[in-house]
Design a protein around this motif. Structure first.
Motif, PDB file in Angstrom:
ATOM      1  N   GLU A  29       0.833  -1.205   0.000  1.00 22.86           N
ATOM      2  CA  GLU A  29       0.000   0.000   0.000  1.00 22.86           C
ATOM      3  C   GLU A  29       0.869   1.258   0.000  1.00 22.86           C
ATOM      4  O   GLU A  29       0.558   2.230  -0.709  1.00 22.86           O
ATOM      5  CB  GLU A  29      -0.932  -0.007   1.213  1.00 22.86           C
ATOM      6  CG  GLU A  29      -1.998  -1.077   1.137  1.00 22.86           C
ATOM      7  CD  GLU A  29      -2.742  -1.284   2.426  1.00 22.86           C
ATOM      8  OE1 GLU A  29      -3.969  -1.515   2.357  1.00 22.86           O
ATOM      9  OE2 GLU A  29      -2.115  -1.229   3.514  1.00 22.86           O
ATOM     10  N   LEU A  30       1.937   1.236   0.781  1.00 19.03           N
ATOM     11  CA  LEU A  30       2.851   2.380   0.784  1.00 19.03           C
ATOM     12  C   LEU A  30       3.491   2.571  -0.588  1.00 19.03           C
ATOM     13  O   LEU A  30       3.611   3.690  -1.072  1.00 19.03           O
ATOM     14  CB  LEU A  30       3.939   2.195   1.847  1.00 19.03           C
ATOM     15  CG  LEU A  30       3.502   2.352   3.291  1.00 19.03           C
ATOM     16  CD1 LEU A  30       4.618   1.932   4.233  1.00 19.03           C
ATOM     17  CD2 LEU A  30       3.053   3.766   3.587  1.00 19.03           C
ATOM     18  N   ARG A  31       3.893   1.469  -1.200  1.00 19.22           N
ATOM     19  CA  ARG A  31       4.502   1.537  -2.537  1.00 19.22           C
ATOM     20  C   ARG A  31       3.519   2.140  -3.534  1.00 19.22           C
ATOM     21  O   ARG A  31       3.903   2.935  -4.398  1.00 19.22           O
ATOM     22  CB  ARG A  31       4.937   0.150  -2.981  1.00 19.22           C
ATOM     23  CG  ARG A  31       5.844   0.168  -4.174  1.00 19.22           C
ATOM     24  CD  ARG A  31       6.415  -1.191  -4.531  1.00 19.22           C
ATOM     25  NE  ARG A  31       6.184  -2.195  -3.501  1.00 19.22           N
ATOM     26  CZ  ARG A  31       5.603  -3.384  -3.711  1.00 19.22           C
ATOM     27  NH1 ARG A  31       5.232  -3.729  -4.911  1.00 19.22           N
ATOM     28  NH2 ARG A  31       5.424  -4.235  -2.723  1.00 19.22           N
ATOM     29  N   ASP A  32       2.234   1.766  -3.434  1.00 23.91           N
ATOM     30  CA  ASP A  32       1.211   2.331  -4.318  1.00 23.91           C
ATOM     31  C   ASP A  32       1.111   3.843  -4.165  1.00 23.91           C
ATOM     32  O   ASP A  32       0.783   4.558  -5.114  1.00 23.91           O
ATOM     33  CB  ASP A  32      -0.146   1.698  -4.043  1.00 23.91           C
ATOM     34  CG  ASP A  32      -0.246   0.261  -4.536  1.00 23.91           C
ATOM     35  OD1 ASP A  32       0.622  -0.175  -5.325  1.00 23.91           O
ATOM     36  OD2 ASP A  32      -1.208  -0.434  -4.121  1.00 23.91           O
ATOM     37  N   LEU A  33       1.381   4.329  -2.949  1.00 22.86           N
ATOM     38  CA  LEU A  33       1.353   5.773  -2.688  1.00 22.86           C
ATOM     39  C   LEU A  33       2.678   6.451  -3.038  1.00 22.86           C
ATOM     40  O   LEU A  33       2.782   7.676  -2.984  1.00 22.86           O
ATOM     41  CB  LEU A  33       1.040   6.033  -1.206  1.00 22.86           C
ATOM     42  CG  LEU A  33      -0.345   5.626  -0.729  1.00 22.86           C
ATOM     43  CD1 LEU A  33      -0.441   5.757   0.779  1.00 22.86           C
ATOM     44  CD2 LEU A  33      -1.414   6.458  -1.412  1.00 22.86           C
ATOM     45  N   GLY A  34       3.682   5.635  -3.356  1.00 19.08           N
ATOM     46  CA  GLY A  34       4.996   6.186  -3.692  1.00 19.08           C
ATOM     47  C   GLY A  34       5.798   6.564  -2.463  1.00 19.08           C
ATOM     48  O   GLY A  34       6.623   7.473  -2.512  1.00 19.08           O
ATOM     49  N   ILE A  35       5.550   5.877  -1.346  1.00 17.50           N
ATOM     50  CA  ILE A  35       6.222   6.180  -0.083  1.00 17.50           C
ATOM     51  C   ILE A  35       6.968   4.935   0.394  1.00 17.50           C
ATOM     52  O   ILE A  35       6.419   3.837   0.380  1.00 17.50           O
ATOM     53  CB  ILE A  35       5.199   6.591   1.002  1.00 17.50           C
ATOM     54  CG1 ILE A  35       4.403   7.817   0.561  1.00 17.50           C
ATOM     55  CG2 ILE A  35       5.889   6.845   2.335  1.00 17.50           C
ATOM     56  CD1 ILE A  35       3.234   8.134   1.468  1.00 17.50           C
ATOM     57  N   ASN A  36       8.209   5.127   0.818  1.00 16.87           N
ATOM     58  CA  ASN A  36       8.952   4.061   1.487  1.00 16.87           C
ATOM     59  C   ASN A  36       8.675   4.173   2.981  1.00 16.87           C
ATOM     60  O   ASN A  36       8.401   5.256   3.487  1.00 16.87           O
ATOM     61  CB  ASN A  36      10.462   4.206   1.257  1.00 16.87           C
ATOM     62  CG  ASN A  36      10.825   3.958  -0.175  1.00 16.87           C
ATOM     63  OD1 ASN A  36      10.281   3.065  -0.816  1.00 16.87           O
ATOM     64  ND2 ASN A  36      11.753   4.754  -0.689  1.00 16.87           N
ATOM     65  N   ARG A  37       8.780   3.062   3.688  1.00 22.07           N
ATOM     66  CA  ARG A  37       8.523   3.077   5.130  1.00 22.07           C
ATOM     67  C   ARG A  37       9.429   4.075   5.856  1.00 22.07           C
ATOM     68  O   ARG A  37       9.007   4.722   6.812  1.00 22.07           O
ATOM     69  CB  ARG A  37       8.693   1.676   5.713  1.00 22.07           C
ATOM     70  CG  ARG A  37       8.157   1.585   7.115  1.00 22.07           C
ATOM     71  CD  ARG A  37       7.785   0.196   7.537  1.00 22.07           C
ATOM     72  NE  ARG A  37       6.735  -0.457   6.763  1.00 22.07           N
ATOM     73  CZ  ARG A  37       5.426  -0.242   6.910  1.00 22.07           C
ATOM     74  NH1 ARG A  37       5.006   0.621   7.787  1.00 22.07           N
ATOM     75  NH2 ARG A  37       4.553  -0.891   6.176  1.00 22.07           N
ATOM     76  N   ASN A  38      10.671   4.227   5.392  1.00 10.62           N
ATOM     77  CA  ASN A  38      11.584   5.162   6.059  1.00 10.62           C
ATOM     78  C   ASN A  38      11.263   6.627   5.753  1.00 10.62           C
ATOM     79  O   ASN A  38      11.892   7.520   6.314  1.00 10.62           O
ATOM     80  CB  ASN A  38      13.043   4.840   5.716  1.00 10.62           C
ATOM     81  CG  ASN A  38      13.338   4.961   4.243  1.00 10.62           C
ATOM     82  OD1 ASN A  38      12.431   5.043   3.425  1.00 10.62           O
ATOM     83  ND2 ASN A  38      14.606   4.945   3.894  1.00 10.62           N
ATOM     84  N   GLU A  39      10.304   6.895   4.901  1.00 12.51           N
ATOM     85  CA  GLU A  39       9.907   8.271   4.565  1.00 12.51           C
ATOM     86  C   GLU A  39       8.657   8.719   5.310  1.00 12.51           C
ATOM     87  O   GLU A  39       8.224   9.865   5.161  1.00 12.51           O
ATOM     88  CB  GLU A  39       9.628   8.389   3.071  1.00 12.51           C
ATOM     89  CG  GLU A  39      10.822   8.148   2.185  1.00 12.51           C
ATOM     90  CD  GLU A  39      10.451   8.163   0.713  1.00 12.51           C
ATOM     91  OE1 GLU A  39      11.197   8.785  -0.046  1.00 12.51           O
ATOM     92  OE2 GLU A  39       9.418   7.557   0.346  1.00 12.51           O
ATOM     93  N   ILE A  40       8.086   7.856   6.123  1.00 16.97           N
ATOM     94  CA  ILE A  40       6.808   8.170   6.779  1.00 16.97           C
ATOM     95  C   ILE A  40       6.898   9.436   7.614  1.00 16.97           C
ATOM     96  O   ILE A  40       6.045  10.318   7.509  1.00 16.97           O
ATOM     97  CB  ILE A  40       6.313   6.975   7.624  1.00 16.97           C
ATOM     98  CG1 ILE A  40       5.864   5.850   6.699  1.00 16.97           C
ATOM     99  CG2 ILE A  40       5.195   7.395   8.571  1.00 16.97           C
ATOM    100  CD1 ILE A  40       5.454   4.576   7.413  1.00 16.97           C
ATOM    101  N   LYS A  41       7.925   9.570   8.434  1.00 13.13           N
ATOM    102  CA  LYS A  41       8.045  10.763   9.289  1.00 13.13           C
ATOM    103  C   LYS A  41       8.227  12.031   8.463  1.00 13.13           C
ATOM    104  O   LYS A  41       7.667  13.076   8.789  1.00 13.13           O
ATOM    105  CB  LYS A  41       9.174  10.590  10.291  1.00 13.13           C
ATOM    106  CG  LYS A  41       8.850   9.570  11.356  1.00 13.13           C
ATOM    107  CD  LYS A  41       9.955   9.446  12.369  1.00 13.13           C
ATOM    108  CE  LYS A  41       9.580   8.419  13.424  1.00 13.13           C
ATOM    109  NZ  LYS A  41      10.626   8.249  14.428  1.00 13.13           N
TER     110      LYS A  41
END
Length: 49
Positions: A29-41
């Motif tokens: 789901e994060l990949r679909d949004l174009g976000i890596n887990r380490n970019e959440i903050k």
């Protein structure tokens, strides 16, 4: 001054809510949004402004 404190608290709440919601998403789901887990903050900080 009280207005500034209220604004900062509101931004912090928005930041925490965004981090919590994004953290619950799966890697896919994060990949679909174009976000890596380490970019959440980073994304949450940008959103809270």
């Amino acid at each position: 001054m009280l207005d500034n404190v209220a604004r900062k608290y509101s931004s912090w709440v928005k930041y925490r809510r965004t981090v919590d919601e994004l953290s619950r998403l799966s890697q896919r789901e994060l990949r679909d949004l174009g976000i890596n887990r380490n970019e959440i903050k980073f994304v949450a900080r940008r959103n809270a402004v």
